[in-house]
Design an enzyme around this catalytic site. Structure first.
Site, PDB file in Angstrom:
ATOM      1  N   ARG A  27      41.629  13.195  70.836  1.00 48.05           N
ATOM      2  CA  ARG A  27      42.636  12.157  71.032  1.00 48.05           C
ATOM      3  C   ARG A  27      42.215  11.193  72.140  1.00 48.05           C
ATOM      4  O   ARG A  27      42.368   9.976  72.019  1.00 48.05           O
ATOM      5  CB  ARG A  27      43.996  12.804  71.340  1.00 48.05           C
ATOM      6  N   ASP A 289      46.953  27.242  63.629  1.00 49.99           N
ATOM      7  CA  ASP A 289      45.616  27.698  64.007  1.00 49.99           C
ATOM      8  C   ASP A 289      45.593  29.113  64.557  1.00 49.99           C
ATOM      9  O   ASP A 289      44.532  29.753  64.578  1.00 49.99           O
ATOM     10  CB  ASP A 289      45.003  26.741  65.034  1.00 49.99           C
ATOM     11  N   ARG A 364      37.422  29.379  62.426  1.00 52.98           N
ATOM     12  CA  ARG A 364      38.497  30.288  62.832  1.00 52.98           C
ATOM     13  C   ARG A 364      38.431  31.626  62.094  1.00 52.98           C
ATOM     14  O   ARG A 364      38.877  32.646  62.623  1.00 52.98           O
ATOM     15  CB  ARG A 364      39.860  29.604  62.651  1.00 52.98           C
TER      16      ARG A 364
END
Length: 409
Positions: A27, A289, A364
């Site tokens: 970001r 997540d 992940r």
């Protein structure tokens, strides 16, 4: 390539210095590119996704490849749409299977010129960038919060600002809050009332920024602590108050006997023996997540689990629902759905062979399955290099805690 991961005991002691948050870094990279004036960005994430985003922002090429990065392609889509020039934006085989339709529709309604080059609603796309004049847009929030964040990041520099209306059942709301709080640091004013966010035309102010350590990465150490018998583990770079929604892992893991003691930009994890839930029940709509982390934890501890709010896991780096069904079965658990919810049911049987876990090109999956070496003694992780997408030092850091990582063919 594969890694054989083992641990001779169930003791977890040491100190880990976590790198900066990938989500925050990405970001701020977009904001930095939109800001007139220099500011210092500290504790920058060295993840593959962040490095790729930085490369694309600075590239003069006419064809830009976003690799496997969902955030990368969605943030770049909005960024390129407002910068003059014609560019093709594409990605990996998996990335072009991940939808971008709601974001393309929103940008085009603001005056952008974005065309699909293959399948509608999916990359690759041809972008003819220009200043956008429209200032009102509706966006579907049932699929990904990244669509909203991509629009918000460019909103202040649009000629007429932006009034954004979010439609549908919102997923991953903390990531939208993260985006707005980071923008606020750089002087941006906004109003969020119910499902409407209004951002007037204004300039980002250059202000130095230090990226927090990555709470999503920290979740795997909380998982290890839950699976261990004895814990004294310091995680550096984390604060109790965080921009990241995944900091909720500290609260969740109290059910599993994991205590967090915060001080001086760090947290020390300890384990209270004999504490674990009889069943685990949680809605992951805002925290997708860490859903694989908790599922693998429950599988390792033979704890039945009920989950909701995970339908959007199907469009992550892999179809994580299908991947978890396949891989947790190898660890002795069944993961399946009834009419409305998902259930994990351990089979309470000894796993007789060393499980060989597939990772599906998904960072992940690798990181949530490797800690099962604590309860299974040994596991094999195929394609372990996928961790570089968000946490390039993962295997080195596990070695510091006494895990044995052996490379195989």
């Amino acid at each position: 390539m594969k890694y054989r991961v083992s641990k001779k005991d169930k003791i977890l002691k040491g100190e880990i210095r976590l790198q900066g948050s990938k989500s925050i870094t990405n970001r701020v990279l977009i904001i930095k590119a939109l800001t007139h004036g220099f500011f210092d960005l500290k504790n920058f994430s060295s993840s593959e996704d962040s490095l790729k985003l930085l490369e694309l922002i600075n590239s003069q090429e006419k064809v830009l490849h976003a690799g496997d990065g969902g955030t990368t392609i969605r943030f770049m889509l909005a960024f390129l749409a407002i910068h003059e020039g014609e560019v093709i934006l594409t990605g990996s085989e998996r990335l072009i299977e991940r939808p971008i339709g709601p974001l393309v529709d929103a940008l085009n309604s603001l005056g952008a010129e974005i065309q699909y080059l293959a399948k509608k609603n999916y990359p690759p796309v041809l972008i003819n960038g220009k200043m956008l004049k429209g200032n009102r847009v509706d966006i579907d929030t049932t699929m990904s919060s990244q669509f909203v964040s991509a629009l918000l990041l460019v909103a202040p520099v649009l000629r007429n600002g932006l009034i954004l209306r979010m439609k549908g059942d919102m997923v991953s709301k903390p990531y939208i809050e993260m985006t707005l709080n980071i923008m606020k640091h750089f002087g941006i004013r906004f109003d969020w009332s119910q499902n409407m966010i209004s951002i007037p035309r204004q300039d980002y102010s250059p202000r130095d920024f230090t990226v927090e350590a990555d709470w999503s990465a920290a979740s795997y150490y909380y998982q290890m602590a839950a699976l261990a018998d004895e814990v004294d583990l310091k995680l550096c770079g984390l604060n109790r108050v965080s921009l990241q929604g995944d900091a909720v892992i500290a609260k969740i893991m109290e059910q599993f006997g994991v205590s967090s003691s915060f001080s001086d930009n760090s947290v020390v994890l300890t384990k209270r023996p004999g504490i674990s839930p009889r069943t685990f029940d949680y809605d992951f709509q805002n925290y997708p997540d860490i859903a694989p982390t908790l599922l693998a934890t429950c599988a390792g501890l033979n704890i039945p689990a009920k989950l909701s709010g995970i339908s959007h896991l199907k469009i992550k780096e892999s179809n994580r629902i299908s991947a978890l069904q396949n891989e947790l079965h190898k660890a002795g658990a069944v993961f399946q759905k009834d009419d409305t919810r998902w259930f994990l049911q351990p089979q309470h049987a000894e796993v007789e062979v060393v499980p060989v876990f597939e990772t599906y090109r998904d960072h992940r999956m690798a990181m949530c399955l490797a800690p099962l070496a604590l309860t299974l003694g040994e596991v094999v992780i195929n394609e372990p290099s996928v961790v570089k997408k968000s946490y390039s030092n993962y295997w080195d850091d596990l070695s510091k805690l006494g895990f044995v990582i052996e490379e195989g063919d």
